[in-house]
Design a protein around this motif. Structure first.
Motif, PDB file in Angstrom:
ATOM      1  N   ARG A 165      32.884  73.814  94.656  1.00  0.00           N
ATOM      2  CA  ARG A 165      32.598  72.452  95.102  1.00  0.00           C
ATOM      3  C   ARG A 165      33.134  72.197  96.510  1.00  0.00           C
ATOM      4  O   ARG A 165      32.547  71.444  97.285  1.00  0.00           O
ATOM      5  CB  ARG A 165      33.188  71.452  94.114  1.00  0.00           C
ATOM      6  CG  ARG A 165      32.423  71.414  92.793  1.00  0.00           C
ATOM      7  CD  ARG A 165      33.112  70.550  91.763  1.00  0.00           C
ATOM      8  NE  ARG A 165      32.299  70.420  90.556  1.00  0.00           N
ATOM      9  CZ  ARG A 165      32.734  69.884  89.423  1.00  0.00           C
ATOM     10  NH1 ARG A 165      33.975  69.420  89.343  1.00  0.00           N
ATOM     11  NH2 ARG A 165      31.930  69.803  88.364  1.00  0.00           N
ATOM     12  N   ASP A 166      34.235  72.834  96.843  1.00  0.00           N
ATOM     13  CA  ASP A 166      34.806  72.666  98.186  1.00  0.00           C
ATOM     14  C   ASP A 166      34.019  73.450  99.230  1.00  0.00           C
ATOM     15  O   ASP A 166      33.820  72.972 100.353  1.00  0.00           O
ATOM     16  CB  ASP A 166      36.260  73.127  98.196  1.00  0.00           C
ATOM     17  CG  ASP A 166      37.186  72.181  97.428  1.00  0.00           C
ATOM     18  OD1 ASP A 166      36.789  71.026  97.205  1.00  0.00           O
ATOM     19  OD2 ASP A 166      38.281  72.619  97.040  1.00  0.00           O
ATOM     20  N   LEU A 167      33.575  74.666  98.873  1.00  0.00           N
ATOM     21  CA  LEU A 167      33.001  75.574  99.854  1.00  0.00           C
ATOM     22  C   LEU A 167      31.504  75.408 100.080  1.00  0.00           C
ATOM     23  O   LEU A 167      31.028  75.611 101.195  1.00  0.00           O
ATOM     24  CB  LEU A 167      33.277  77.023  99.449  1.00  0.00           C
ATOM     25  CG  LEU A 167      34.633  77.607  99.820  1.00  0.00           C
ATOM     26  CD1 LEU A 167      34.721  79.056  99.362  1.00  0.00           C
ATOM     27  CD2 LEU A 167      34.862  77.526 101.324  1.00  0.00           C
ATOM     28  N   VAL A 168      30.754  75.081  99.041  1.00  0.00           N
ATOM     29  CA  VAL A 168      29.301  75.108  99.168  1.00  0.00           C
ATOM     30  C   VAL A 168      28.775  74.190 100.277  1.00  0.00           C
ATOM     31  O   VAL A 168      27.898  74.595 101.053  1.00  0.00           O
ATOM     32  CB  VAL A 168      28.631  74.796  97.813  1.00  0.00           C
ATOM     33  CG1 VAL A 168      27.151  74.483  97.984  1.00  0.00           C
ATOM     34  CG2 VAL A 168      28.792  75.987  96.871  1.00  0.00           C
ATOM     35  N   PRO A 169      29.259  72.957 100.405  1.00  0.00           N
ATOM     36  CA  PRO A 169      28.763  72.145 101.530  1.00  0.00           C
ATOM     37  C   PRO A 169      28.976  72.814 102.879  1.00  0.00           C
ATOM     38  O   PRO A 169      28.128  72.719 103.769  1.00  0.00           O
ATOM     39  CB  PRO A 169      29.567  70.844 101.410  1.00  0.00           C
ATOM     40  CG  PRO A 169      29.942  70.771  99.962  1.00  0.00           C
ATOM     41  CD  PRO A 169      30.195  72.189  99.561  1.00  0.00           C
ATOM     42  N   LEU A 170      30.094  73.515 103.047  1.00  0.00           N
ATOM     43  CA  LEU A 170      30.349  74.231 104.290  1.00  0.00           C
ATOM     44  C   LEU A 170      29.411  75.419 104.443  1.00  0.00           C
ATOM     45  O   LEU A 170      28.838  75.644 105.520  1.00  0.00           O
ATOM     46  CB  LEU A 170      31.802  74.713 104.336  1.00  0.00           C
ATOM     47  CG  LEU A 170      32.187  75.609 105.525  1.00  0.00           C
ATOM     48  CD1 LEU A 170      32.015  74.860 106.839  1.00  0.00           C
ATOM     49  CD2 LEU A 170      33.612  76.116 105.356  1.00  0.00           C
ATOM     50  N   LEU A 171      29.217  76.187 103.375  1.00  0.00           N
ATOM     51  CA  LEU A 171      28.365  77.372 103.441  1.00  0.00           C
ATOM     52  C   LEU A 171      26.927  77.028 103.790  1.00  0.00           C
ATOM     53  O   LEU A 171      26.219  77.835 104.405  1.00  0.00           O
ATOM     54  CB  LEU A 171      28.404  78.121 102.106  1.00  0.00           C
ATOM     55  CG  LEU A 171      29.762  78.643 101.636  1.00  0.00           C
ATOM     56  CD1 LEU A 171      29.622  79.351 100.294  1.00  0.00           C
ATOM     57  CD2 LEU A 171      30.384  79.576 102.661  1.00  0.00           C
ATOM     58  N   LEU A 172      26.483  75.842 103.408  1.00  0.00           N
ATOM     59  CA  LEU A 172      25.106  75.436 103.672  1.00  0.00           C
ATOM     60  C   LEU A 172      24.933  74.752 105.021  1.00  0.00           C
ATOM     61  O   LEU A 172      23.804  74.452 105.413  1.00  0.00           O
ATOM     62  CB  LEU A 172      24.623  74.496 102.554  1.00  0.00           C
ATOM     63  CG  LEU A 172      24.463  75.129 101.168  1.00  0.00           C
ATOM     64  CD1 LEU A 172      24.119  74.070 100.139  1.00  0.00           C
ATOM     65  CD2 LEU A 172      23.415  76.227 101.176  1.00  0.00           C
TER      66      LEU A 172
END
Length: 302
Positions: A165-172
């Motif tokens: 949940r923390d990383l996915v917005p950044l990865l996208l």
């Protein structure tokens, strides 16, 4: 496509930004498609459900004004809450036009002006049977609430979900992160930790075994007979469903029949070999729903 036909809807995303209203900026919805879907489409308009650039799978008639449907916040990983009710008629067989009638790179939503398509659609609508054009709409599915509590006996899973949940917005975010992570990265950072959280020891998790992204073994040695299920990975957000046929090919080469999981590291869909590879379980680590517990149960180490 199956969701559209089953529930009598036409859906478009991205939907997480909330309902469209006049005055909202197109940039909030990744372009003008949502605005056009919500404000320009009229009841009685004809929708064509296509696959690829020249194949038609169903014809539909719009049956409602614009709706914001929370129950479609995760359709195979896509947030598609912008909706219309549609009376669909699935074609007995897919119809393929001779040319690329929908364009070389069809957008999510567009007006069709091709004469061949317009002629086919008009003849179809005027040919029997026509009772489907007035048939009752199917019921919409109930909205599935979020999963509040992770099983307490899977503490590693809670940690992984928090990381996702923390990383996915950044990865996208291509501007902030750069190019999306590779399949290998997703396997290392999400898939293997997911299996470990479900109780699988490292010696039972093989990466790039016999050209398979991840093979999970019920016991050693690592032989085809001892393979419990396999996982085929795709890039984040690439659409995991297309990986099924590739994974089935690996099983044929090995001469075994096993369950298959396809994933982009965050979304996991399981297909049962005993049921002709029907989908039997699904989980999205960023959008956990109670139904995800079924996937966790099936994938846990016996």
């Amino acid at each position: 496509m199956d969701v559209f036909l089953q529930y009598g809807v036409g859906l478009i995303g991205p939907g997480d930004a909330g309902p469209w209203k006049p005055g909202r900026d197109d940039d909030e919805f990744g372009g003008s498609f949502v605005r056009r879907f919500a404000s320009e489409v009229q009841i009685g308009d004809v929708f064509l459900l296509r696959t690829g650039v020249s194949t038609l799978r169903a014809v539909g008639i719009v049956a409602s004004d614009y709706l914001y449907l929370e129950q479609f916040d995760d359709v195979n990983g896509w947030d598609l809450q912008h909706g219309r009710r549609v009376r669909w008629y699935p074609l007995p067989e897919a119809y393929t036009f001779r040319d690329l009638v929908f364009g070389a790179n069809p957008p999510r939503l567009s007006r069709v002006l091709n004469p061949e398509v317009l002629d086919y659609t008009e003849r179809f609508l005027n040919s029997p049977p026509t009772d489907w054009q007035r048939a009752p709409l199917p019921k919409l599915p109930p909205e599935e609430p979020p999963l509040e509590d992770i099983p307490p006996d899977l503490p590693g899973l809670a940690d992984l979900i928090g990381t996702a949940r923390d990383l996915v917005p950044l990865l996208l975010d291509r501007q902030a992160f750069g190019e999306h992570p590779s399949e290998d990265e997703l396997i290392a950072h999400f898939v293997v930790p997911f299996l470990r959280a479900l109780g699988w020891p490292p010696e039972c998790i093989a990466v790039e075994w016999q050209h398979i992204d991840v093979a999970v073994f019920r016991k050693l040695p690592r032989t085809p007979e001892n393979c419990h299920f396999l996982i085929e990975a795709k890039r984040l957000g690439a659409g995991v469903e297309g990986a099924l046929e590739q994974a089935k090919g690996y099983l044929e080469t090995l001469g075994i029949s096993r369950d298959i999981v396809v994933t982009d590291g965050i979304r996991y869909r399981m297909y049962s070999s005993e049921r002709g590879f029907e989908p039997v379980a699904y989980a999205n680590l960023v959008r956990l729903k109670p139904s995800a517990l079924g996937l966790f149960k099936r994938l846990r180490r016996p």
